[in-house]
Design an enzyme around this catalytic site. Structure first.
Site, PDB file in Angstrom:
ATOM      1  N   TYR A 142      25.879  29.526 -29.952  1.00 11.94           N
ATOM      2  CA  TYR A 142      26.740  28.554 -30.642  1.00 11.94           C
ATOM      3  C   TYR A 142      26.325  28.303 -32.092  1.00 11.94           C
ATOM      4  CZ  TYR A 142      29.367  28.275 -26.464  1.00 11.94           C
ATOM      5  OH  TYR A 142      30.182  28.640 -25.426  1.00 11.94           O
TER       6      TYR A 142
ATOM      7  N   GLU B 230      30.596  18.558 -32.946  1.00 10.12           N
ATOM      8  CA  GLU B 230      31.420  19.591 -32.321  1.00 10.12           C
ATOM      9  C   GLU B 230      31.781  19.261 -30.881  1.00 10.12           C
ATOM     10  OE1 GLU B 230      29.368  23.395 -34.668  1.00 10.12           O
ATOM     11  OE2 GLU B 230      29.182  23.213 -32.487  1.00 10.12           O
TER      12      GLU B 230
ATOM     13  N   HIS C  65      16.518  14.445 -30.459  1.00  8.31           N
ATOM     14  CA  HIS C  65      17.323  15.563 -29.952  1.00  8.31           C
ATOM     15  C   HIS C  65      16.861  16.081 -28.587  1.00  8.31           C
ATOM     16  CE1 HIS C  65      18.561  16.569 -34.389  1.00  8.31           C
ATOM     17  NE2 HIS C  65      18.787  15.308 -34.048  1.00  8.31           N
TER      18      HIS C  65
ATOM     19  N   TYR D 262      21.720  16.161 -44.408  1.00 14.16           N
ATOM     20  CA  TYR D 262      21.903  14.781 -44.871  1.00 14.16           C
ATOM     21  C   TYR D 262      21.626  14.651 -46.368  1.00 14.16           C
ATOM     22  CZ  TYR D 262      22.229  13.665 -39.943  1.00 14.16           C
ATOM     23  OH  TYR D 262      22.620  13.627 -38.620  1.00 14.16           O
TER      24      TYR D 262
END
Length: 365
Positions: free
Chosen positions: A249, A239, A147, A260
């Site tokens: 957000y 998104e 990420h 998951y």
């Protein structure tokens, strides 16, 4: 002899291939492979002066022109681990004069690595970067390899937006004392714009423009100069977001996905003070590059968003008005689409990681 054969093979990989066609709702389009044989390509930068740049995640920057590929020297040293490495490349709007490009990459830091932004000049031969300087790095990074986000977009006013993921540390996306899970905005020299939303607020990083993001790997401006992102959710929560100054957000407090494991994320799908996505995918498509199309070659696509899918091997076209997926552009060439950009002539270029190639899309006929 073997060296000569290897050179010829490498040059051959950069030769444009015979064009193929693909059907879309706008009619048949022509796909031309501009380069093949790539190793984990991540981003494309089409140069207004001719040729294009490609990043490979392990740390190579390639310059391709007239069917020949050259490895560019002077690239910052990257921490190539997991999803990290040499990531985005963006060509400065004034490149014809300045020769400047922007690169994002995972930079070694104490305890791991963080997303960083460098600016450099590409020499006239496309062989070397000069005056390379890192003008931003996330504080602090992390030991994991997930990420990094890492798209860089030049705003209309010349400021730079950089997307940064939560680095696998979910709660940190709501903690504005670090840069995880944010979009930052800086000036071209690395300073903080005075009109950033949190300038002067104690305990908040002044570079932050928005926060509460999980892993935004696609970003682009629309015709009005507004920033849009595509973001990896968890399971069923990918998104598309219209980015607003100072907005939250929601990650990981709200999400349309689940963990998951199947477990619930946060507090649900909405909460006062937190933004709703303009669109979300369920099931997740693993979205990467995002581009808002100008309409130059396909007027019927003006204002539409194009997002690459890494999971389902297609290009998602979303209507620019309702922001809903209205078409899946798909063929053998769209295997794991990592980046998608519009070239100065209006053609659409995209990276297929599965094919190890870059394709150029133009109207057929």
């Amino acid at each position: 002899m073997w060296v000569r054969v290897a050179i010829l093979l490498i040059m051959g990989l950069a030769q444009p291939s015979v064009a193929q066609t693909l059907n879309t709702r706008a009619g048949a389009v022509q796909l031309t492979q501009m380069i093949g044989g790539l190793d984990t390509p991540w981003a494309i930068g089409v140069l207004p002066t001719g040729g294009f740049l490609i990043t490979e995640r392990d740390g190579d920057l390639l310059f391709v022109q007239d069917g020949q590929s050259t490895k560019v020297s002077g690239v910052p040293k990257v921490q190539a681990r997991g999803q990290g490495g040499l990531l985005d490349v963006t060509v400065a709007r004034d490149f014809a004069r300045s020769r400047e490009i922007f690169l994002t990459y995972s930079k070694r830091q104490r305890g791991g690595a963080g997303t960083a932004l460098a600016v450099a000049k590409l020499d006239n031969n496309g062989r070397r970067l000069t005056n390379v300087r890192t003008i931003f790095e996330a504080a602090t990074g992390g030991s994991g390899g997930r990420h990094f986000g890492s798209r860089v977009v030049e705003g209309r006013d010349g400021t730079l937006f950089v997307t940064i993921g939560d680095r696998g540390d979910r709660p940190s996306a709501q903690d504005r004392s670090n840069h995880n899970g944010t979009i930052v905005r800086i000036n071209r020299n690395g300073t903080v714009p005075g009109d950033n939303p949190f300038v002067g607020d104690a305990g908040i990083r002044p570079e932050i423009w928005s926060y509460g993001h999980r892993n935004p790997q696609g970003a682009g401006l629309d015709g009005r100069g507004r920033l849009w992102t595509s973001e990896h959710g968890a399971k069923g929560g990918d998104e598309v977001n219209a980015i607003r100054k100072g907005a939250n957000y929601g990650w990981p407090v709200i999400s349309y996905g689940v963990h998951y494991s199947g477990g619930k994320i946060g507090e649900g799908t909405s909460k006062p003070g937190m933004e709703q996505p303009e669109h979300y995918w369920d099931p997740s498509i693993a979205p990467s590059g995002l581009m808002v199309y100008s309409g130059k070659l396909w007027p019927q696509w003006r204002g539409d968003l194009f997002v690459g899918s890494l999971k389902f091997d297609y290009i998602s076209r979303l209507d620019g008005g309702n922001v809903r997926e209205v078409e899946q552009i798909k063929g053998p060439q769209t295997e794991r689409v990592r980046d998608i950009v519009e070239a100065p002539d209006g053609s659409i270029w995209f990276i297929s990681v599965g094919q190890g190639a870059v394709y150029r899309m133009t109207p057929a006929g």
